[in-house]
Design a protein around this motif. Sequence first.
Motif, PDB file in Angstrom:
ATOM      1  N   ASN A 190     -17.649 -33.331  -1.232  1.00 35.58           N
ATOM      2  CA  ASN A 190     -18.263 -31.961  -1.777  1.00 35.58           C
ATOM      3  C   ASN A 190     -17.246 -31.128  -1.066  1.00 35.58           C
ATOM      4  OD1 ASN A 190     -19.683 -31.321   0.595  1.00 35.58           O
ATOM      5  ND2 ASN A 190     -20.975 -33.203  -0.135  1.00 35.58           N
ATOM      6  N   ALA A 191     -17.544 -29.582  -1.237  1.00 36.38           N
ATOM      7  CA  ALA A 191     -16.911 -28.572  -0.887  1.00 36.38           C
ATOM      8  C   ALA A 191     -17.080 -28.373   0.674  1.00 36.38           C
ATOM      9  CB  ALA A 191     -17.110 -27.063  -1.307  1.00 36.38           C
ATOM     10  N   ASP A 192     -18.426 -28.841   1.482  1.00 36.74           N
ATOM     11  CA  ASP A 192     -18.614 -28.718   2.690  1.00 36.74           C
ATOM     12  C   ASP A 192     -17.657 -29.432   3.475  1.00 36.74           C
ATOM     13  OD1 ASP A 192     -20.490 -26.642   2.369  1.00 36.74           O
ATOM     14  OD2 ASP A 192     -22.070 -28.192   2.315  1.00 36.74           O
ATOM     15  N   ASP A 193     -17.281 -30.731   2.782  1.00 37.61           N
ATOM     16  CA  ASP A 193     -16.299 -31.620   3.530  1.00 37.61           C
ATOM     17  C   ASP A 193     -15.107 -31.062   4.011  1.00 37.61           C
ATOM     18  OD1 ASP A 193     -18.316 -33.534   3.537  1.00 37.61           O
ATOM     19  OD2 ASP A 193     -17.476 -34.580   1.510  1.00 37.61           O
ATOM     20  N   TRP A 194     -14.586 -30.123   3.213  1.00 43.42           N
ATOM     21  CA  TRP A 194     -13.246 -29.484   3.806  1.00 43.42           C
ATOM     22  C   TRP A 194     -13.680 -28.061   4.342  1.00 43.42           C
ATOM     23  CZ3 TRP A 194     -13.796 -30.125  -1.959  1.00 43.42           C
ATOM     24  CH2 TRP A 194     -13.549 -29.020  -2.425  1.00 43.42           C
ATOM     25  N   ARG A 195     -14.731 -27.097   4.035  1.00 50.74           N
ATOM     26  CA  ARG A 195     -14.832 -26.343   4.570  1.00 50.74           C
ATOM     27  C   ARG A 195     -15.512 -26.085   5.998  1.00 50.74           C
ATOM     28  NH1 ARG A 195     -17.722 -23.610  -1.026  1.00 50.74           N
ATOM     29  NH2 ARG A 195     -15.831 -23.303  -2.091  1.00 50.74           N
ATOM     30  N   THR A 196     -16.217 -27.162   6.279  1.00 49.20           N
ATOM     31  CA  THR A 196     -16.962 -27.395   7.590  1.00 49.20           C
ATOM     32  C   THR A 196     -16.190 -28.267   8.324  1.00 49.20           C
ATOM     33  OG1 THR A 196     -19.121 -27.048   6.297  1.00 49.20           O
ATOM     34  CG2 THR A 196     -19.042 -27.840   8.483  1.00 49.20           C
ATOM     35  N   PRO A 197     -15.984 -27.616   9.658  1.00 52.02           N
ATOM     36  CA  PRO A 197     -15.307 -28.372  10.803  1.00 52.02           C
ATOM     37  C   PRO A 197     -15.962 -29.814  10.944  1.00 52.02           C
ATOM     38  CG  PRO A 197     -15.611 -26.324  11.595  1.00 52.02           C
ATOM     39  CD  PRO A 197     -16.232 -26.469  10.406  1.00 52.02           C
ATOM     40  N   PRO A 198     -15.008 -30.922  10.944  1.00 49.42           N
ATOM     41  CA  PRO A 198     -15.522 -32.397  11.091  1.00 49.42           C
ATOM     42  C   PRO A 198     -16.489 -32.250  12.439  1.00 49.42           C
ATOM     43  CG  PRO A 198     -13.393 -32.439  10.339  1.00 49.42           C
ATOM     44  CD  PRO A 198     -13.761 -30.914  10.879  1.00 49.42           C
ATOM     45  N   ALA A 199     -17.407 -33.176  12.509  1.00 45.71           N
ATOM     46  CA  ALA A 199     -18.220 -33.268  13.765  1.00 45.71           C
ATOM     47  C   ALA A 199     -17.460 -33.453  15.173  1.00 45.71           C
ATOM     48  CB  ALA A 199     -19.327 -34.450  13.535  1.00 45.71           C
ATOM     49  N   ASP A 200     -16.339 -34.227  14.814  1.00 47.68           N
ATOM     50  CA  ASP A 200     -15.578 -34.403  16.184  1.00 47.68           C
ATOM     51  C   ASP A 200     -14.407 -33.507  16.349  1.00 47.68           C
ATOM     52  OD1 ASP A 200     -13.687 -35.299  13.966  1.00 47.68           O
ATOM     53  OD2 ASP A 200     -13.331 -37.095  14.881  1.00 47.68           O
ATOM     54  N   HIS A 201     -14.196 -32.319  15.722  1.00 52.27           N
ATOM     55  CA  HIS A 201     -13.288 -31.504  15.916  1.00 52.27           C
ATOM     56  C   HIS A 201     -13.420 -30.481  16.933  1.00 52.27           C
ATOM     57  CE1 HIS A 201     -10.190 -28.438  14.822  1.00 52.27           C
ATOM     58  NE2 HIS A 201     -10.959 -27.410  14.941  1.00 52.27           N
TER      59      HIS A 201
END
Length: 224
Positions: A190-201
Amino acid sequence: MSDQHSPIRSFGRLKSRPIKPRQAALLETLLPKVRVPPGPVESQGLMPAARETWLEIGFGGGEHMAAQADLHPDVLVLGAEPFHNGVASALRHLDERGLANVRLHDGDVRDLTGRLADASLARIFILFPDPWPKSRHHKRRLVQEGAVAEFARLLAPGGRLRFASDWAHYVDWSLQRIAANPAFRWTAENADDWRTPPADHITTRYEEKRLGDCAPVFLDFVRN
């Protein structure tokens, strides 16, 4: 040269502002100790106890690379960066954190990847690379079909590739080229998967400057 056969290549400035005395000293003393040696690159020789080997292409000032290495001391982290000032900055981070699991290549990344064995990497990071926004310069972008094929060669099955950018056209460009390679699967649902920084970023100062034309986008892929 066609896009399909374009190799990985680093473009851009190699040096800009004067390097601070402390960093200049580290270029003389620390860099020779952490520089990837010539010849075939093997984790057993660089870090015998390494659980995995990761590569960051274009590490900028080295903040993300150093933080990841600090969080994962059992991982060998390789970094490639041709920009002299960036290498100097990264050395400062390595020195301050006392990191022993990082090796640097201060030059064109092709000179490093060509010496890495097939399926030798578990992760590749390409974070906020130069977008080369003008159409006539698109051929200079890091992500080309030939480069994607090289990433597929280097990553072991289940390995991960992360691309991030705050330039919308480069995001679309990279998504098209990476997703077109059957070796890779885009993990977004979903869009949040590319809009939100990954947890390990690890957010860097460069990222916070928001120099692009869109909010940061993160594309994560898995090697099939």
